[in-house]
Scaffold this motif. Structure first.
Motif, PDB file in Angstrom:
ATOM      1  N   PRO A 158       0.819  -1.221   0.000  1.00  0.00           N
ATOM      2  CA  PRO A 158       0.000   0.000   0.000  1.00  0.00           C
ATOM      3  C   PRO A 158       0.852   1.271   0.000  1.00  0.00           C
ATOM      4  CG  PRO A 158      -0.913  -1.572   1.518  1.00  0.00           C
ATOM      5  CD  PRO A 158       0.384  -2.155   1.044  1.00  0.00           C
ATOM      6  N   ALA A 159       1.973   1.258   0.731  1.00  0.00           N
ATOM      7  CA  ALA A 159       2.829   2.449   0.792  1.00  0.00           C
ATOM      8  C   ALA A 159       3.368   2.783  -0.593  1.00  0.00           C
ATOM      9  CB  ALA A 159       3.968   2.237   1.773  1.00  0.00           C
ATOM     10  N   ARG A 160       3.791   1.749  -1.341  1.00  0.00           N
ATOM     11  CA  ARG A 160       4.299   1.999  -2.697  1.00  0.00           C
ATOM     12  C   ARG A 160       3.193   2.549  -3.591  1.00  0.00           C
ATOM     13  NH1 ARG A 160       7.207  -3.658  -2.563  1.00  0.00           N
ATOM     14  NH2 ARG A 160       9.153  -3.069  -1.565  1.00  0.00           N
ATOM     15  N   ILE A 161       1.970   2.005  -3.412  1.00  0.00           N
ATOM     16  CA  ILE A 161       0.852   2.486  -4.234  1.00  0.00           C
ATOM     17  C   ILE A 161       0.570   3.961  -3.926  1.00  0.00           C
ATOM     18  CG2 ILE A 161      -1.615   2.153  -4.758  1.00  0.00           C
ATOM     19  CD1 ILE A 161       0.108  -0.181  -5.697  1.00  0.00           C
ATOM     20  N   VAL A 162       0.624   4.328  -2.636  1.00  0.00           N
ATOM     21  CA  VAL A 162       0.379   5.729  -2.274  1.00  0.00           C
ATOM     22  C   VAL A 162       1.409   6.625  -2.937  1.00  0.00           C
ATOM     23  CG1 VAL A 162       0.379   7.382  -0.372  1.00  0.00           C
ATOM     24  CG2 VAL A 162      -0.768   5.197  -0.088  1.00  0.00           C
ATOM     25  N   ILE A 163       2.658   6.190  -2.954  1.00  0.00           N
ATOM     26  CA  ILE A 163       3.697   7.011  -3.590  1.00  0.00           C
ATOM     27  C   ILE A 163       3.405   7.185  -5.074  1.00  0.00           C
ATOM     28  CG2 ILE A 163       6.127   6.985  -4.262  1.00  0.00           C
ATOM     29  CD1 ILE A 163       6.742   6.076  -1.446  1.00  0.00           C
ATOM     30  N   ILE A 164       2.939   6.120  -5.721  1.00  0.00           N
ATOM     31  CA  ILE A 164       2.608   6.215  -7.144  1.00  0.00           C
ATOM     32  C   ILE A 164       1.434   7.172  -7.363  1.00  0.00           C
ATOM     33  CG2 ILE A 164       1.586   4.903  -9.044  1.00  0.00           C
ATOM     34  CD1 ILE A 164       3.501   2.666  -8.327  1.00  0.00           C
ATOM     35  N   ILE A 165       0.425   7.078  -6.501  1.00  0.00           N
ATOM     36  CA  ILE A 165      -0.726   7.988  -6.628  1.00  0.00           C
ATOM     37  C   ILE A 165      -0.266   9.433  -6.459  1.00  0.00           C
ATOM     38  CG2 ILE A 165      -2.924   8.690  -5.594  1.00  0.00           C
ATOM     39  CD1 ILE A 165      -3.355   5.767  -4.787  1.00  0.00           C
ATOM     40  N   ALA A 166       0.584   9.653  -5.455  1.00  0.00           N
ATOM     41  CA  ALA A 166       1.074  11.009  -5.179  1.00  0.00           C
ATOM     42  C   ALA A 166       1.851  11.545  -6.384  1.00  0.00           C
ATOM     43  CB  ALA A 166       1.942  11.014  -3.932  1.00  0.00           C
ATOM     44  N   LEU A 167       2.754  10.720  -6.915  1.00  0.00           N
ATOM     45  CA  LEU A 167       3.565  11.157  -8.062  1.00  0.00           C
ATOM     46  C   LEU A 167       2.678  11.486  -9.254  1.00  0.00           C
ATOM     47  CD1 LEU A 167       6.517   8.632  -7.993  1.00  0.00           C
ATOM     48  CD2 LEU A 167       6.670  11.090  -7.764  1.00  0.00           C
ATOM     49  N   THR A 168       1.664  10.649  -9.482  1.00  0.00           N
ATOM     50  CA  THR A 168       0.786  10.871 -10.623  1.00  0.00           C
ATOM     51  C   THR A 168       0.007  12.175 -10.443  1.00  0.00           C
ATOM     52  OG1 THR A 168       0.580   8.497 -10.734  1.00  0.00           O
ATOM     53  CG2 THR A 168      -0.937   9.758 -12.075  1.00  0.00           C
TER      54      THR A 168
END
Lengths: 293, 434
Positions: A158-168
């Protein structure tokens, strides 16, 4: 003859004088440190007591588990986030380029605005959005999608997914501007012709827009890839590399090696050169693949 | 004509550029001069309500005997202190450094060992280190030389909500001098009866485990050798931490603000860490009178285990590049190592609890604190501080802490304990270049 040569010489001298200040500044502030870093990457030792060790730092990278984790994380962000972001950016650009759309300026500004926020503050806002008792969990719980709050930033995936959402969220608008600029350069009559021939919206996107935007796609993917390889602010501020180093990026690892841990500048410089080599290789392949003039 | 004009413009640009470089460096020189001249000292520290305030109060006290004395405090967050120090020393630009800087105890041994010539050896400076809490002096001692003047105490405390305990039928005295197994037993009971957990921590932060480790008088290094996978106190401490998490008497959150939020909002009924946390505990005035403080639990079945430990805390260092070294030493010696008045003044507003023995005699230390239901918390904490076991954190402290934090996260999510600790050990070994 002599006079022509003289003018030519004069012209080129003036040309050189024009680019001289910028060149000198670049040499002094960019190239000189790069060369020093290269020299440094062949040294080893803690703090001030360093000595030349040859390629030892580069060999050391082969056995560094934490470095391998950080490379894995960075490539995970890269392979998932860059394509998603660029596809969304193209779609948004095409929608916003439609002449029938009202309030165009408002939407363009709204989508571009995240890009004007500071890296640190948006990371902190995402951190509180995705907190255990944060807004996202609240919405998901109220709509009965989940029963128990997800501890987003404390679990590796989930932490990696949050980082991807934030970057996007942060960078899509930025890339969209490039595509919008590219779309302005496409003659509307091509679309009209396609329409007359009975092409659907998807066909004209695939057959006209994307091929004609190719130079822009190339440019944005190179900048996005090199940006993601140097990712630092988001992981540092959102998760600080945690939990258990599952989100640490290469740049953050370099920072830790230099400042958080007992400083190993030689090794940190060597890792930086690894990033440089990766950016160079990826950009080179893309130019070879993308550029078919 | 146009060409001539452009050449002229370029020349003008170059001249101004060089000129501005020249003036810039002149300015810098001027600044350095004013800094080092005579009776002025520059200090780096980071907290307006805490160490900056203390420093300014110290200057006022020193000025009584030295009217010319001037102190220039530069607010510098701890991360920046570390980055600036590393950059300045490794690049040789030591002119940018202050005369005195404040350093986290966690980083003391690392920086002193890496840059031994950057800091002044204070062993024979006339400052009487025997009057400080000995665990603090041990932290700033490298190769039998003392480099730091201890500042705030990191003495570990258990702070608990007495009203919540009362609902479950307990008092603060049930937590005094107990073991961890007893603590977990009571905490489970409190959770069952009130649905409120007693503790919280930041996920992945090893602070609580490291606190338990020091309470047994041991650390991650034994001399120069790593002491992780075969350290019985560490194995026990990790077991305790895992049980705290699994039995839900400890809630893990993601960052510092959320951590402070857990007890300020009443979601969690306690805090266990260095005594500096008490300033944050007091943030919610509605909880006035509902808190009490006691010592921490001790590890069961571990040799030398105690109910006392330390987390965080910081010390003042004098830089050897300073042109006013003697003034800096004299200033620290007469204030932070010699003024009961100073510690007495700063205590009520900053809650900076002294590690300098005589300070405990100051009248403010006897205050019955209203927020803590009239308990004389400062006196109690000074007493705890005298019993904190001495350990040395070592050069590779951050590496070891990070590796242990990672191991804890992995163990909680199901990795075998021995395997996770072996991995932590090899990570630290690798980072040490071995």
């Amino acid at each position: 003859m002599n006079a022509r040569f003289k003018t030519k010489f004069k012209l080129s001298t003036i040309g050189w004088i024009f680019i001289l200040p910028a060149t000198l500044l670049l040499l002094l502030t960019k190239f000189w440190p790069i060369i020093r870093a290269l020299v440094l990457s062949f040294q080893s030792g803690v703090g001030l007591n360093t000595s030349f060790v040859g390629a030892k730092n580069y060999i050391r990278m082969l056995h560094d588990n934490l470095l391998h984790t950080s490379i894995f994380n960075t490539f995970f962000y890269l392979l998932l986030q860059v394509p998603i972001m660029l596809i969304i950016a193209i779609i948004l650009a095409v929608i916003l380029n439609d002449s029938r759309l009202k309030l165009k300026g408002f939407f363009r500004t709204a989508i571009f605005l995240p890009c004007a926020t500071s890296l640190v503050s948006y990371a902190i806002i995402f951190r509180s959005l995705f907190a255990r008792d944060g807004f996202i969990n609240l919405i998901l719980m109220k709509t009965n999608i989940i029963n128990n709050p997800i501890n987003w930033l404390s679990s590796p995936w989930p932490a990696r997914i949050v980082i991807i959402i934030a970057l996007t969220w942060r960078w899509t608008g930025y890339n969209m501007i490039f595509y919008l600029a590219g779309l302005q350069g496409i003659d509307p009559s091509i679309y009209e012709a396609a329409k007359i021939d009975g092409a659907s919206a998807f066909t004209s996107l695939r057959k006209i827009t994307i091929p004609l935007l190719k130079p822009m796609i190339l440019l944005t993917s190179i900048t996005s890839i090199s940006g993601t390889l140097q990712l630092f602010d988001e992981t540092k501020n959102l998760t600080n590399g945690g939990p258990a180093n599952s989100t640490i990026s290469i740049s953050q690892y370099i920072y830790n090696l230099s400042f958080a841990y007992s400083p190993q500048f030689g090794y940190a410089a060597a890792v930086s050169f690894l990033v440089l080599i990766m950016v160079a290789i990826l950009s080179f392949t893309q130019m070879k693949v993308g550029d078919r003039r | 004509m146009k060409r001539k004009l452009s050449v002229l413009l370029i020349v003008a640009m170059l001249v101004t550029m060089l000129g501005s470089c020249g003036t810039a460096s002149n300015n810098k020189g001027g600044k350095n001069n004013s800094k080092s001249s005579g009776n002025a000292l520059t200090v780096w520290c980071w907290d307006k309500n805490f160490n900056i305030y203390a420093m300014n109060e110290a200057a006022k006290i020193y000025q009584k005997d030295h009217p010319d004395f001037k102190l220039n405090v530069v607010e510098t967050p701890w991360d920046d202190v570390q980055t600036k120090l590393t950059t300045a020393v490794t690049s040789g630009q030591t002119g940018t450094l202050p005369d005195i800087l404040l350093m986290q105890d966690n980083a003391l041994a690392k920086n002193i060992t890496n840059y031994p010539k950057t800091f002044v050896d204070l062993t024979n400076s006339g400052i009487d280190f025997s009057k400080f809490a000995q665990y603090k002096v041990a932290l700033s001692t490298v190769n039998s030389k003392v480099y730091g003047v201890p500042f705030d105490s990191g003495t570990a405390v258990t702070a608990l909500r007495t009203d919540v305990l009362q609902k479950a039928g307990y008092t603060i005295n049930d937590f005094k001098n107990i073991t961890w197994s007893r603590f977990i037993e009571i905490a489970k009971d409190v959770l069952k009866k009130t649905n409120i957990p007693l503790l919280s921590s930041q996920a992945g932060s090893p602070d609580l485990v490291m606190m338990m480790l020091q309470s047994a008088g041991t650390w991650t290094f034994k001399g120069d050798k790593l002491y992780i996978s075969d350290n019985p106190a560490l194995l026990k401490a990790i077991d305790v931490y895992v049980e705290l998490v699994k039995s839900k008497v400890l809630v893990e959150v993601n960052n510092w603000d959320q951590y402070v939020g857990t007890f300020n909002t009443g979601k969690v009924a306690g805090a266990m860490t260095g005594c500096w946390i008490l300033a944050s505990v007091q943030a919610n005035k509605d909880q006035k009178g509902k808190w009490a403080v006691t010592n921490i639990p001790k590890l069961d079945g571990i040799e030398n285990a105690t109910n006392y430990s330390s987390v965080g805390g910081s010390s003042w260092l004098v830089l050897s590049t300073s042109k006013n070294k003697d003034l800096a030493i004299d200033f620290l010696g007469k204030t932070f190592a010699g003024s009961t008045e100073l510690y007495n003044t700063i205590l009520p507003t900053s809650s900076a609890i002294a590690t300098w023995g005589p300070a405990g005699t100051g009248s403010n230390y006897e205050i019955a604190h209203e927020f803590f239901g009239g308990q004389k918390i400062f006196q109690d904490i000074v007493e705890y501080g005298k019993n904190v076991p001495k350990v040395s954190y070592g050069v590779y402290n951050y590496e070891a802490r990070d590796a242990i934090g990672t191991a804890i996260t992995k163990i909680i999510s199901g990795t075998d304990k021995a395997a996770a600790l072996k991995e932590a050990e090899s990570t630290v070994k690798f980072q040490m270049g071995k």
